[in-house]
Design an enzyme around this catalytic site. Structure first.
Site, short mmCIF file in Angstrom:
data_model
loop_
_atom_site.label_atom_id
_atom_site.label_comp_id
_atom_site.label_asym_id
_atom_site.label_seq_id
_atom_site.Cartn_x
_atom_site.Cartn_y
_atom_site.Cartn_z
N GLY A 198 1.53 -12.90 -14.21
CA GLY A 198 2.43 -13.39 -13.14
C GLY A 198 2.55 -12.47 -11.94
N GLY A 199 2.11 -11.21 -12.09
CA GLY A 199 2.06 -10.30 -10.94
C GLY A 199 3.41 -9.89 -10.40
N THR A 200 3.38 -9.40 -9.17
CA THR A 200 4.60 -8.95 -8.48
C THR A 200 5.60 -10.09 -8.41
N GLU B 33 17.54 -0.28 10.56
CA GLU B 33 16.30 -0.96 10.98
C GLU B 33 15.75 -0.27 12.23
N VAL C 71 14.96 6.07 9.80
CA VAL C 71 15.38 7.02 8.77
C VAL C 71 14.37 8.16 8.74
N ASP D 253 -2.10 -10.78 -1.22
CA ASP D 253 -1.55 -9.61 -0.51
C ASP D 253 -2.60 -8.55 -0.21
N ALA E 38 3.81 -15.47 -1.65
CA ALA E 38 3.25 -16.05 -2.87
C ALA E 38 2.53 -17.36 -2.57
N HIS F 22 22.73 -39.62 4.72
CA HIS F 22 24.04 -39.07 5.11
C HIS F 22 24.93 -39.00 3.89
P1 FAD Z 1 0.53 -9.82 -6.94
O1 FAD Z 1 1.57 -10.80 -7.24
O2 FAD Z 1 0.93 -8.47 -6.46
O3 FAD Z 1 -0.35 -9.68 -8.27
C1 FAD Z 1 -1.37 -8.77 -8.38
C2 FAD Z 1 -1.60 -8.49 -9.85
O4 FAD Z 1 -2.82 -7.78 -9.97
C3 FAD Z 1 -0.54 -7.62 -10.49
O5 FAD Z 1 -0.08 -8.23 -11.66
C4 FAD Z 1 -1.26 -6.31 -10.79
O6 FAD Z 1 -0.80 -5.67 -11.96
C5 FAD Z 1 -2.68 -6.79 -10.98
N1 FAD Z 1 -3.69 -5.77 -10.74
C6 FAD Z 1 -3.81 -4.94 -9.67
N2 FAD Z 1 -4.91 -4.17 -9.78
C7 FAD Z 1 -5.50 -4.52 -10.94
C8 FAD Z 1 -6.67 -4.09 -11.61
N3 FAD Z 1 -7.48 -3.17 -11.08
N4 FAD Z 1 -6.96 -4.65 -12.82
C9 FAD Z 1 -6.17 -5.60 -13.35
N5 FAD Z 1 -5.06 -6.05 -12.76
C10 FAD Z 1 -4.73 -5.53 -11.57
N6 FAD Z 1 6.91 -14.09 -1.68
C11 FAD Z 1 7.30 -15.37 -1.48
O7 FAD Z 1 6.48 -16.19 -1.06
N7 FAD Z 1 8.58 -15.77 -1.75
C12 FAD Z 1 9.50 -14.91 -2.21
O8 FAD Z 1 10.65 -15.30 -2.44
C13 FAD Z 1 9.13 -13.56 -2.42
N8 FAD Z 1 10.03 -12.66 -2.88
C14 FAD Z 1 9.63 -11.37 -3.10
C15 FAD Z 1 10.59 -10.47 -3.54
C16 FAD Z 1 10.24 -9.15 -3.77
C17 FAD Z 1 11.29 -8.18 -4.26
C18 FAD Z 1 8.90 -8.74 -3.58
C19 FAD Z 1 8.49 -7.33 -3.87
C20 FAD Z 1 7.95 -9.63 -3.13
C21 FAD Z 1 8.31 -10.96 -2.87
N9 FAD Z 1 7.40 -11.89 -2.38
C22 FAD Z 1 7.80 -13.18 -2.15
C23 FAD Z 1 6.00 -11.53 -2.11
C24 FAD Z 1 5.12 -12.00 -3.27
O9 FAD Z 1 5.57 -11.40 -4.46
C25 FAD Z 1 3.66 -11.62 -3.01
O10 FAD Z 1 3.26 -12.11 -1.75
C26 FAD Z 1 2.77 -12.21 -4.08
O11 FAD Z 1 3.14 -11.75 -5.36
C27 FAD Z 1 1.30 -11.85 -3.83
O12 FAD Z 1 0.53 -12.40 -4.83
P2 FAD Z 1 -0.87 -11.76 -5.25
O13 FAD Z 1 -1.41 -12.68 -6.29
O14 FAD Z 1 -1.68 -11.50 -4.06
O15 FAD Z 1 -0.53 -10.34 -5.87
P1 NAI Z 2 9.08 -6.16 6.00
O1 NAI Z 2 7.83 -5.88 6.71
O2 NAI Z 2 9.58 -7.56 5.88
O3 NAI Z 2 10.27 -5.33 6.66
C1 NAI Z 2 10.26 -3.93 6.77
C2 NAI Z 2 11.19 -3.51 7.89
O4 NAI Z 2 11.38 -2.10 7.80
C3 NAI Z 2 10.62 -3.80 9.27
O5 NAI Z 2 11.57 -4.56 9.99
C4 NAI Z 2 10.41 -2.40 9.87
O6 NAI Z 2 10.64 -2.37 11.26
C5 NAI Z 2 11.44 -1.56 9.11
N1 NAI Z 2 11.12 -0.11 9.03
C6 NAI Z 2 9.94 0.46 8.77
N2 NAI Z 2 10.05 1.81 8.72
C7 NAI Z 2 11.37 2.10 8.94
C8 NAI Z 2 12.12 3.32 9.01
N3 NAI Z 2 11.58 4.52 8.80
N4 NAI Z 2 13.45 3.24 9.27
C9 NAI Z 2 14.03 2.03 9.46
N5 NAI Z 2 13.35 0.85 9.41
C10 NAI Z 2 12.04 0.88 9.14
O7 NAI Z 2 8.89 -5.50 4.54
P2 NAI Z 2 9.69 -5.68 3.19
O8 NAI Z 2 11.06 -6.18 3.42
O9 NAI Z 2 9.49 -4.41 2.46
O10 NAI Z 2 8.87 -6.83 2.47
C11 NAI Z 2 7.49 -6.65 2.13
C12 NAI Z 2 6.79 -7.96 2.03
O11 NAI Z 2 7.23 -8.70 0.91
C13 NAI Z 2 7.03 -8.81 3.25
O12 NAI Z 2 5.87 -8.78 4.02
C14 NAI Z 2 7.29 -10.19 2.74
O13 NAI Z 2 6.26 -11.04 3.15
C15 NAI Z 2 7.28 -10.08 1.22
N6 NAI Z 2 8.52 -10.66 0.73
C16 NAI Z 2 8.76 -11.99 0.94
C17 NAI Z 2 9.94 -12.56 0.57
C18 NAI Z 2 10.18 -13.99 0.87
O14 NAI Z 2 9.24 -14.69 1.18
N7 NAI Z 2 11.39 -14.47 0.78
C19 NAI Z 2 10.98 -11.80 -0.11
C20 NAI Z 2 10.65 -10.39 -0.25
C21 NAI Z 2 9.45 -9.89 0.12
#
Ligand code: FAD
Ligand code: NAI
Length: 468
Positions: A38-40, A203, A237, A314, A322, A446
């Site tokens: 399921g990944g990240t 920010e 920061v 990613d 995702a 509505h």
């Molecule tokens: P990932 O989900 O990162 O999966 C990669 C997988 O590859 C991992 O399981 C890793 O262990 C595995 N892997 C890596 N290298 C190797 C290797 N060499 N061998 C075997 N396995 C390996 N996106 C949304 O669209 N909606 C959201 O609400 C959302 N919320 C998020 C909240 C948070 C806190 C975070 C951190 C991210 C969120 N995202 C969200 C972003 C989303 O999780 C990612 O865009 C998405 O998971 C990317 O999918 P992926 O398949 O590219 O990689």
């Molecule tokens: P982000 O790129 O969305 O935001 C990071 C923010 O940190 C930017 O606004 C940047 O200007 C700021 N920043 C950078 N360095 C800084 C510093 N030193 N001091 C203060 N501010 C600083 O990255 P984020 O929130 O970490 O998310 C990562 C990725 O995960 C996103 O690209 C997003 O696509 C994905 N994600 C998606 C979600 C969703 O679809 N709902 C939920 C969570 C993550």
């Protein structure tokens, strides 16, 4: 064993690619370095963060709104271990779901770190150090991303944390500095602010969620300030120093060299973006070089410079989402069997799951101005909706941007209750290149929040919203 396709990484990109490959009749393997699929997204991203967002919103409503609804509660309190336990159960259920889908589609799952021996041979090294190798005709790299944490932020996973640790705090913190007013910072900042933590967001840029329409940034910041979140824009920061029970965070103003802010808080959440993850993948063994941002370069078919090796999600260019990764997984599987799939990247929606939610698709108003495209904006506030009054969800608005001459919808931006679900209508209409008038003439039930989209479309097409 020889496979038609081997996928490295089981996130939403990888596991969806695997299912589509199997559906298309390809003998498919998937390799995952962790013991769960399921990944990240599923384990430390989308799903657990939404579970905590939902739980904390329930608490917040019970605390702040139930009395107005005529519901009196006694002894309301947060049971954090239970909240985390439920979140873990949600994750586990989804893990099982993906495992089931792999079995159902006869996909072979290998647990271990995958790396290239050469273009057609993948080595899988388990956590105990045992290694095996498989032969494969094609490879899809779907290895995802990891949080960016500069070395001087002293990431100790205890006081200085990323989203991964922030999903597992077992006691409501008293205070937290969030570095980064992006999606992660605001979603997880909301979770803790709702539970009673003093949350301070620092920010670097002029506004939060800077990639989205500026009206959305403004509206969301207003709502989050009402939740008690403190914002410091245009601050960077510079120092993060953890001690045993606290962490000191120092931020420097970008406008005044002599102005520094400093906080002693319980946690510092670093949420300043994510980096593509390719560690130990053996890309050098196949001759793939990363670009300047550490991403795997791909062509329009998502193929790398090595024929037969593709990359998605990613780990390549584009939004780290995702649903973007999933579309790319399907795209590559279909490309491999000779089909001609298409992804409309411009119509991939962005969503922030705060409350109110934020969602957008297409061009922002700033982008249209920059490109010199003539447009007509139409806006409608949530507070003018009967549905919003009934539910006490008055914050937010819908903005429709239509071409001035053709009336085609060019962008839709929503802040408000259920914006995440509402944006799907805008995506569908824009896929079919609908006009604002098309949207305005469609019947919307509505009372629903979607009436705000109809009204904003009316405002955009002919400046004739009905209820304002
Ligand atoms: P990932 O989900 O990162 O999966 C990669 C997988 O590859 C991992 O399981 C890793 O262990 C595995 N892997 C890596 N290298 C190797 C290797 N060499 N061998 C075997 N396995 C390996 N996106 C949304 O669209 N909606 C959201 O609400 C959302 N919320 C998020 C909240 C948070 C806190 C975070 C951190 C991210 C969120 N995202 C969200 C972003 C989303 O999780 C990612 O865009 C998405 O998971 C990317 O999918 P992926 O398949 O590219 O990689
Ligand atoms: P982000 O790129 O969305 O935001 C990071 C923010 O940190 C930017 O606004 C940047 O200007 C700021 N920043 C950078 N360095 C800084 C510093 N030193 N001091 C203060 N501010 C600083 O990255 P984020 O929130 O970490 O998310 C990562 C990725 O995960 C996103 O690209 C997003 O696509 C994905 N994600 C998606 C979600 C969703 O679809 N709902 C939920 C969570 C993550």
């Amino acid at each position: 064993m020889t496979y038609d396709v081997t996928i490295i990484g089981s996130g939403p990109g990888g596991y969806v690619a695997a299912i589509r490959c199997a559906q298309l009749g390809l003998k498919t393997a998937i390799v995952e370095r962790y013991s769960v699929l399921g990944g990240t997204c599923l384990n430390v991203g989308c799903i657990p963060s939404k579970a905590l967002l939902d739980s904390s919103e329930h608490y917040h409503n019970a605390h702040k709104k139930f009395q107005t609804h005529g519901i009196d509660l006694k002894d309301l309190k947060v049971n954090m271990p239970q909240m985390i336990k439920r979140k873990n159960e949600v994750v586990l259920d989804n893990n099982k779901g993906v495992e089931f889908l792999m079995k159902k589609n006869k996909i072979d799952v290998f647990y271990g770190h995958g790396s290239f021996v050469h273009k057609n041979r993948i080595k899988i090294t388990s956590s105990s150090g045992n290694a095996e190798e498989i032969e494969t005709s094609k490879v899809i790299i779907a290895t995802g991303s990891k949080p960016i944490v500069p070395a001087n932020f002293n990431y100790d996973k205890k006081r200085v944390i990323t989203s991964t640790e922030a999903l597992n705090i077992e006691k409501v913190p008293g205070s937290m500095v969030v570095i980064g007013g992006g999606v992660i910072g605001l979603e997880l900042g909301s979770v803790y602010a709702r539970l009673g933590t003093k949350v301070i967001v620092v920010e670097f840029l002029d506004r939060i969620i800077a990639g989205m329409d500026a009206d959305c940034s403004r509206e969301l910041m207003k709502s989050m300030k009402n939740l008690g979140v403190e914002f410091h824009l245009r601050h960077a920061v510079t120092e993060v120093t953890p001690s045993k029970s606290k962490v000191t965070v120092v931020a420097q103003s970008r406008d005044d060299d002599s102005k520094k802010l400093s906080w002693d808080v319980d946690y510092c959440l670093v949420a300043i973006g994510r980096r593509p993850y390719t560690d130990g993948l053996g890309l050098e063994n196949v001759g793939i070089a990363l670009d300047e941002k550490g991403r795997i370069p791909v062509d329009e078919h998502l193929q790398t410079n090595v024929p037969g090796i593709y990359a998605i999600g990613d780990v390549i260019q584009g939004a780290m989402l995702a649903h973007k990764a999933e579309e790319e997984g399907v795209f590559v599987a279909e490309t491999i069997v000779g089909q001609k799939p298409h992804i409309h990247y411009h119509l991939i929606p962005s969503v922030v799951y705060t409350w109110p939610e934020v969602a957008g698709v297409g061009y922002t108003e700033e982008e249209l101005k920059e490109k010199g495209v003539p447009y007509k904006p139409g806006k409608f506030p949530f507070r003018a909706l009967g549905r919003a009054r009934a539910s006490m969800d008055l914050d937010g608005m819908v903005k429709v941007l239509a071409h001035k001459e053709t009336d085609e919808i060019l962008g839709v931006h929503i802040v408000g209750a259920r914006a995440a679900d509402m944006i799907a209508e805008a995506v569908a209409l824009m896929e079919f290149r609908a006009s604002a008038e098309d949207a305005a003439r469609m019947s919307h039930a509505h009372p629903t929040y979607t009436e705000a989209f109809k009204e904003a479309s009316l405002a955009a097409t002919a400046n004739r919203a009905l209820h304002i």
